[in-house]
Structure formats: structure tokens, C-alpha cells
Design a protein around this motif. Sequence first.
Motif, mmCIF file in Angstrom:
data_model
loop_
_atom_site.group_PDB
_atom_site.id
_atom_site.type_symbol
_atom_site.label_atom_id
_atom_site.label_comp_id
_atom_site.label_asym_id
_atom_site.label_seq_id
_atom_site.Cartn_x
_atom_site.Cartn_y
_atom_site.Cartn_z
ATOM 1 N N ASP A 136 0.851 -1.192 0.000
ATOM 2 C CA ASP A 136 0.000 0.000 0.000
ATOM 3 C C ASP A 136 0.885 1.240 0.000
ATOM 4 O O ASP A 136 1.589 1.512 0.968
ATOM 5 C CB ASP A 136 -0.902 -0.024 1.240
ATOM 6 C CG ASP A 136 -1.823 1.190 1.328
ATOM 7 O OD1 ASP A 136 -1.768 2.061 0.439
ATOM 8 O OD2 ASP A 136 -2.592 1.272 2.304
ATOM 9 N N ARG A 140 1.329 9.844 2.163
ATOM 10 C CA ARG A 140 1.133 10.495 3.460
ATOM 11 C C ARG A 140 2.269 11.488 3.680
ATOM 12 O O ARG A 140 3.361 11.345 3.128
ATOM 13 C CB ARG A 140 1.106 9.478 4.598
ATOM 14 C CG ARG A 140 -0.109 8.549 4.592
ATOM 15 C CD ARG A 140 -0.089 7.653 5.812
ATOM 16 N NE ARG A 140 -1.130 6.639 5.789
ATOM 17 C CZ ARG A 140 -2.277 6.723 6.448
ATOM 18 N NH1 ARG A 140 -2.535 7.805 7.172
ATOM 19 N NH2 ARG A 140 -3.163 5.745 6.392
ATOM 20 N N GLU A 145 3.173 7.761 10.761
ATOM 21 C CA GLU A 145 1.832 7.294 10.372
ATOM 22 C C GLU A 145 1.918 6.358 9.179
ATOM 23 O O GLU A 145 1.276 5.296 9.147
ATOM 24 C CB GLU A 145 0.961 8.503 10.048
ATOM 25 C CG GLU A 145 -0.470 8.145 9.677
ATOM 26 C CD GLU A 145 -1.303 9.360 9.329
ATOM 27 O OE1 GLU A 145 -2.530 9.221 9.269
ATOM 28 O OE2 GLU A 145 -0.728 10.449 9.087
ATOM 29 N N ALA A 148 3.506 2.938 10.288
ATOM 30 C CA ALA A 148 2.605 2.122 11.107
ATOM 31 C C ALA A 148 1.447 1.568 10.286
ATOM 32 O O ALA A 148 1.160 0.359 10.324
ATOM 33 C CB ALA A 148 2.075 2.951 12.280
ATOM 34 N N GLU A 149 0.776 2.450 9.539
ATOM 35 C CA GLU A 149 -0.473 2.077 8.877
ATOM 36 C C GLU A 149 -0.272 1.301 7.587
ATOM 37 O O GLU A 149 -1.154 0.532 7.186
ATOM 38 C CB GLU A 149 -1.297 3.336 8.580
ATOM 39 C CG GLU A 149 -1.719 4.115 9.815
ATOM 40 C CD GLU A 149 -2.725 3.342 10.672
ATOM 41 O OE1 GLU A 149 -3.466 2.512 10.116
ATOM 42 O OE2 GLU A 149 -2.758 3.583 11.893
ATOM 43 N N GLN A 150 0.880 1.480 6.928
ATOM 44 C CA GLN A 150 1.038 0.878 5.604
ATOM 45 C C GLN A 150 2.231 -0.060 5.469
ATOM 46 O O GLN A 150 2.347 -0.756 4.464
ATOM 47 C CB GLN A 150 1.126 1.998 4.556
ATOM 48 C CG GLN A 150 -0.198 2.742 4.438
ATOM 49 C CD GLN A 150 -0.078 4.083 3.754
ATOM 50 O OE1 GLN A 150 -0.464 5.108 4.293
ATOM 51 N NE2 GLN A 150 0.466 4.080 2.543
ATOM 52 N N LEU A 153 1.169 -2.648 10.197
ATOM 53 C CA LEU A 153 -0.113 -3.247 10.575
ATOM 54 C C LEU A 153 -0.700 -4.172 9.507
ATOM 55 O O LEU A 153 -1.250 -5.231 9.861
ATOM 56 C CB LEU A 153 -1.109 -2.149 10.949
ATOM 57 C CG LEU A 153 -0.767 -1.386 12.236
ATOM 58 C CD1 LEU A 153 -1.771 -0.271 12.483
ATOM 59 C CD2 LEU A 153 -0.710 -2.335 13.438
ATOM 60 N N PRO A 154 -0.593 -3.862 8.198
ATOM 61 C CA PRO A 154 -1.148 -4.805 7.221
ATOM 62 C C PRO A 154 -0.468 -6.173 7.253
ATOM 63 O O PRO A 154 -1.130 -7.215 7.101
ATOM 64 C CB PRO A 154 -0.917 -4.106 5.874
ATOM 65 C CG PRO A 154 -0.814 -2.658 6.210
ATOM 66 C CD PRO A 154 -0.129 -2.622 7.550
ATOM 67 N N GLU A 174 2.273 -4.879 18.492
ATOM 68 C CA GLU A 174 1.377 -3.722 18.522
ATOM 69 C C GLU A 174 1.917 -2.628 19.437
ATOM 70 O O GLU A 174 1.801 -1.433 19.131
ATOM 71 C CB GLU A 174 -0.017 -4.149 18.964
ATOM 72 C CG GLU A 174 -0.784 -4.906 17.896
ATOM 73 C CD GLU A 174 -2.136 -5.393 18.370
ATOM 74 O OE1 GLU A 174 -3.008 -5.644 17.508
ATOM 75 O OE2 GLU A 174 -2.328 -5.535 19.614
ATOM 76 N N VAL A 177 4.533 -0.857 17.496
ATOM 77 C CA VAL A 177 3.904 0.030 16.514
ATOM 78 C C VAL A 177 3.418 1.305 17.191
ATOM 79 O O VAL A 177 3.610 2.416 16.681
ATOM 80 C CB VAL A 177 2.744 -0.686 15.798
ATOM 81 C CG1 VAL A 177 1.984 0.287 14.885
ATOM 82 C CG2 VAL A 177 3.258 -1.869 14.987
ATOM 83 N N ASP A 178 2.811 1.172 18.359
ATOM 84 C CA ASP A 178 2.292 2.343 19.081
ATOM 85 C C ASP A 178 3.398 3.308 19.508
ATOM 86 O O ASP A 178 3.125 4.483 19.765
ATOM 87 C CB ASP A 178 1.508 1.894 20.314
ATOM 88 C CG ASP A 178 0.195 1.209 19.961
ATOM 89 O OD1 ASP A 178 -0.277 1.384 18.817
ATOM 90 O OD2 ASP A 178 -0.357 0.490 20.827
#
Length: 291
Positions: A136, A140, A145, A148-150, A153-154, A174, A177-178
Motif C-alpha cells: 500500500d 502520506r 503514520e 505504522a499504517e502501511q 499493521l497490514p 502492537e 507500533v504504538d
Amino acid sequence: MAPTVADRVAELTGRAVATLAPLGSSHAWELYRAELDDGARVFVKALPDAAPEGEFAGMFATEARGLAWLGGSFGSPVPEVLGADDRTLVLPWVEEAPPTPEAAERFGHQLAAMHATPAEYFGAPRDGFIGPLPLDNTPRDSWPEFYAEQRLLPYLARATDRGALTPADVRVIERAVDSIGDLAGRPEPPARIHGDLWSGNVIWQDDGAVIVDPAAHGGHREADLAMLALFGLPHLDRVRDGYNEAFPLASGWRERIPLHQLHPLLVHVCLFGAAYRITALNAAQAVLRGD
């Protein structure tokens, strides 16, 4: 009759194929060394003649665009694309040379030149691939962000669905990631990065190296260097010396290596299962410790 690999190479290069020697396969595609009718030798990556494109539709065209984009800076260690379509990629044949300290230092300069060429944002205009997995690339402005998001987490979700991670593993990752926002270091602008720069994608030459098989996007430049360290690279210290001479890394880069390695390790868990579970978990724990 569907065109053969040789037919596709001839169409893309405008030259007939004199010989086509198989080199094996990688994931769903086949690899070849071809000699064209003018004596030029080329490397070919292709889906098998009878194979449907399926989930790999656009993969080679995406790779070709990525190589051209990475090669848009003077001194970048990227080969010219000789031809590409949705089923075939043709590159110049690169004669390998033994890695030397001098070539490693030159490679560091080359990699720094590529990273110093800015990207517009974190991500890319189109989604891509890392190996056979989708990537993905939604643009951004924030690297924590985006990462973490791309990038995390996927693949954490995919690895969990595969059953390769325990619930306790997931909780640790997790937490890592946080923590990205606190551990990311000083903000840097997006750089043009290879995105899958393990040692197998580095082809050594007398005067440096050529890098292939990118998952190119705008990203954090430390990611490429962290992945070079993940599976080992000859003379890595000399690569870093050359890199830092040309484009010094920000303070704290060593402590951030596990953070940047977490993405490729999760990809490996997705591809190869629990064999990489402990390594990924160890990287997440190192992130939380700030190693």
C-alpha cells in the motif's frame, strides 16, 4: 498461440533473441539470461508463458517505473530498463565482481546520491509489491503514520491470519507500533528508497554495485540501510562510511535499526511462516527497549 518469453523480449527490445537460458524461478516468475541478435546480453524476469497474470497484474510495469524513478539522480546505482510490460521485464545483464572494500565505499556514495534525491511524499503514486505481496503506497506526509499504517499493521494482520504469530506476539508488536512516534527520531523529508534492499538485491561491480528488484517509494532512508544489515552484506561498515561521508545519517540511527527491520521481518513471516516469528518478535522487543 500466446507469445513465448523470447517473443516478448524481442517485441520489447526490438531485437531478435538468439539464445534464452533459464536461471530458475523466484516466487511465481521465471528468470533468464538472453543473448540478442546483436550480441547484447540481457536479464529477463517473466511470468510463465501459460500463466495468468492474476494477482501479479502490473507487477513488472510497476517495477520498471520504480527503477526509472530511483535512477533519476546522478550516480544512482540502478540499471536502465530496456523493456517492460505486465508479463516481462528486461534489464541489461550485469557481470558480477567480488565485493571489495573500495566497491563498498563507492556503493555507499551511490546509495547516498539516490536517497538525497527528494520524493514528493511518503508512498508512491501507485500501489506496488514487495516480493509477491501487495504494498500500500497511499501518499502520506507523516513517516510514523505511513510506517505504522502501511508498512507494519497490514503485514501483522496477514501474519496473524496465517497463524504464524501467537496472541502474545501480536500484543508485543502492537506495542512497538504504538511507540513509533516517540522513537522515529528527528523528522526527515521523504527520500527515494529501494524498499526491499536485502543483500540478494545488490549486484557487486568493480566500481560499486547495482541494485535490483525494488519496492520503490518515498520513505525513510534509514530503512534501506537497516535492511542491508538484516541478512548481512559484505563490507557493510565501508558502505556506511561512504554513505555518511556523502549524506550523514541523523544521530541515533543505530538504535532505530530494529524499528526499520520490523517491516521486512513481518513480510518474511507472511511469506515463510513461523520460521521468522522469533526474529520479528526480537526486533519488536528491541524497539521497545530502545536498543
